[in-house]
Design a protein around this motif. Structure first.
Motif, PDB file in Angstrom:
ATOM      1  N   GLU A 115       0.694  -1.239  -0.077  1.00 51.58           N
ATOM      2  CA  GLU A 115       0.108  -0.034  -0.007  1.00 51.58           C
ATOM      3  C   GLU A 115       0.869   1.234   0.045  1.00 51.58           C
ATOM      4  O   GLU A 115       0.566   2.303  -0.630  1.00 51.58           O
ATOM      5  N   VAL A 116       1.770   1.274   0.763  1.00 48.90           N
ATOM      6  CA  VAL A 116       2.892   2.397   0.899  1.00 48.90           C
ATOM      7  C   VAL A 116       3.552   2.615  -0.381  1.00 48.90           C
ATOM      8  O   VAL A 116       3.663   3.804  -1.139  1.00 48.90           O
ATOM      9  N   LEU A 134      -3.491   5.380   5.192  1.00 51.08           N
ATOM     10  CA  LEU A 134      -3.284   4.517   4.018  1.00 51.08           C
ATOM     11  C   LEU A 134      -4.710   4.863   3.125  1.00 51.08           C
ATOM     12  O   LEU A 134      -4.804   4.894   2.136  1.00 51.08           O
TER      13      LEU A 134
END
Ligand SMILES: [Zn+2]
Length: 365
Positions: free
Chosen positions: A236-237, A332
């Motif tokens: 996700e990052v 996120l």
């Protein structure tokens, strides 16, 4: 007999005169055809071409302005050869045109974006390459002979490819051989990683024009694929990192540091949650927002100031420091909503791989 020769000479005098005048008058035109036109056809390369285009234009101009002044022509020709004489042979380079490059080969680092079947035996492969940008090449007999490019024509693989230009004009380059650089095998064995990598590659495939190299983008996609494969940074990052930097490279950095309407900086906005206008690609502070009512609009998403600062940090700092960033689950989700909403707006269509990625995320959550 003498009389006959006299009459003959006088009779042919106009013809001789005409030939003389014609030869002198056509001299500049011949010089132009033999010297200037061939030079103009060969486009000078960026470096190493000792005679500037303006010189060639001046030379042409001086010929056309004074076609009958021998001295002027002589001066120009001397100047021209003087330039040529002083240029070392090795520095005289020309760009090879497509026709001249028939059957010439090239090799470059490449990441496979997609492949489609062509006829019974062949595949058309689209690569994002380091030195030539996005290109499509023909892999002859790739379907027929499994050994030829065994396992190397799957998506996400990084390799060095060797191709040659065919003789036929407008035909695709032929893939002659390749050397695997990194197969990124762990990406293909995980559905979530496959989803993210497919989304990034579809962004490149949709947005980039053929033949436009971009070294920064090549480094970026290689870095995120390598990190995704290694698994030391959450997918996700990496996705936030890729998306924000991809938009910056494409020239569409979303404005996340100040209000896009009144210009007040993010620190001066008192509310913790700020609205981001997806279509306009900018923040709208609460004051400006009250006059436009974007909050009720599907084109606006609410993002916290903390997330905006983290995204901004990601965009401007060294790419290899991204792994130090710790995002909360909330941050996120906000980052995903912002970037995954903003990018299709600017690419101009929904990306199929993004729909697939969202489905995977839902099934695993
Ligand atoms: Zn404002």
């Amino acid at each position: 007999m003498r009389l006959y020769r006299c009459v003959f000479t006088v009779a042919f005098l106009p013809l001789r005169l005409y030939r003389c005048v014609f030869t002198v008058a056509s001299l500049p035109l011949r010089l132009y055809r033999w010297v200037i036109l061939p030079l103009k056809k060969c486009k000078p390369a960026n470096e190493g071409w000792p005679i500037s285009a303006s010189f060639i234009n001046q030379f042409t101009l001086s010929l056309s302005l004074s076609p009958f002044l021998g001295i002027e022509i002589k001066k120009s020709v001397n100047y021209f050869w003087g330039n040529m004489k002083h240029a070392p042979i090795s520095t005289v380079k020309f760009k090879i045109s497509r026709r001249e490059s028939a059957m010439k080969s090239f090799s470059t680092d490449a990441i496979l974006l997609k492949r489609i079947e062509y006829g019974d035996y062949d595949l058309i492969i689209t690569y994002f390459t380091r030195s030539m940008g996005k290109i499509s090449v023909m892999a002859k007999n790739a379907k027929k002979s499994m050994k030829r490019f065994a396992g190397a024509l799957d998506p996400f693989i990084a390799m060095n490819i060797e191709c040659s230009w065919p003789k036929r004009k407008n035909a695709l380059p032929i893939l002659n051989g390749l050397e695997l650089e990194n197969p990124f095998a762990h990406i293909r064995t995980c559905a979530t990683k496959t989803g993210y990598a497919s989304y990034w590659l579809e962004m490149i495939n949709s947005w980039m024009e053929e033949g436009r190299p971009d070294d920064d983008l090549y480094e970026l996609i290689y870095y995120v694929l390598e990190s995704l494969n290694a698994g030391h940074i959450p997918a996700e990052v990496l996705s936030l990192l890729f998306q924000i930097r991809f938009m910056a490279i494409s020239g569409f950095t979303p404005n996340i540091t100040s209000c896009g309407d009144c210009g007040v900086s993010l620190d001066e906005i008192h509310q913790q949650m700020v609205i981001f206008d997806l279509k306009a690609g900018k923040l709208v502070c609460n004051k400006c927002c009250s006059s436009r009512d974007i909050s009720g609009d599907e084109n606006g998403v609410l993002v916290s100031k903390g997330t905006l600062k983290q995204l901004s940090w990601m965009n401007t700092n060294d790419i290899r420091r991204a792994e130090r960033l710790k995002f909360s689950v909330n941050a996120l989700r906000e980052g995903e909503n912002l970037l995954e909403g903003f990018i299709p707006c600017h690419i101009g269509r929904n990306l199929r791989s993004l729909i697939f990625l969202k489905r995977i995320r839902r099934s695993f959550s």
